[in-house]
Design a protein around this motif. Sequence first.
Motif, short mmCIF file in Angstrom:
data_model
loop_
_atom_site.label_atom_id
_atom_site.label_comp_id
_atom_site.label_asym_id
_atom_site.label_seq_id
_atom_site.Cartn_x
_atom_site.Cartn_y
_atom_site.Cartn_z
N LEU A 14 0.82 -1.21 0.00
CA LEU A 14 0.00 0.00 0.00
C LEU A 14 0.86 1.26 0.00
N LEU A 15 1.96 1.25 0.75
CA LEU A 15 2.85 2.40 0.84
C LEU A 15 3.89 2.44 -0.28
N GLY A 16 4.02 1.34 -0.99
CA GLY A 16 5.01 1.28 -2.06
C GLY A 16 6.43 1.13 -1.54
N THR A 17 6.57 0.40 -0.44
CA THR A 17 7.89 0.17 0.16
C THR A 17 8.13 -1.32 0.30
N THR A 18 9.27 -1.66 0.87
CA THR A 18 9.53 -3.06 1.19
C THR A 18 8.88 -3.37 2.53
N ALA A 19 8.82 -4.64 2.89
CA ALA A 19 8.21 -5.06 4.15
C ALA A 19 9.03 -4.58 5.35
N ARG A 20 10.27 -4.26 5.11
CA ARG A 20 11.15 -3.82 6.20
C ARG A 20 10.68 -2.50 6.81
N PHE A 21 10.15 -1.60 5.99
CA PHE A 21 9.72 -0.29 6.49
C PHE A 21 8.56 -0.39 7.48
N PRO A 22 7.44 -1.08 7.17
CA PRO A 22 6.38 -1.21 8.17
C PRO A 22 6.84 -1.96 9.42
N ARG A 23 7.72 -2.94 9.24
CA ARG A 23 8.24 -3.65 10.42
C ARG A 23 9.02 -2.70 11.32
N ARG A 24 9.78 -1.79 10.71
CA ARG A 24 10.53 -0.82 11.50
C ARG A 24 9.58 0.15 12.21
N LEU A 25 8.50 0.55 11.54
CA LEU A 25 7.51 1.42 12.17
C LEU A 25 6.90 0.75 13.39
N VAL A 26 6.62 -0.54 13.28
CA VAL A 26 6.05 -1.29 14.39
C VAL A 26 7.08 -1.41 15.52
#
Length: 70
Positions: A14-26
């Motif tokens: 949805l954000l157009g990023t890799t999975a690493r970015f949402p994991r870092r946000l969490v």
Amino acid sequence: MKDRYLSVDQVAELLGTTARFPRRLVEERRIRYVKVGRHVRIPESAVAEYVASRTVEPIRLRRSRLRRAA
């Protein structure tokens, strides 16, 4: 519970990023999330809030009333 819960991969898409970015946000607790067993789910409204809080609006420049002399 009308909010849709997204997986990390869905948020990344949805954000157009890799999975690493949402994991870092969490991990840094910069976005709301829900733990369902060992799975992490992020409410769709939390993604919308995150995007809205980091949206930068353009500055509208006012034209000066004084003009330069040629």
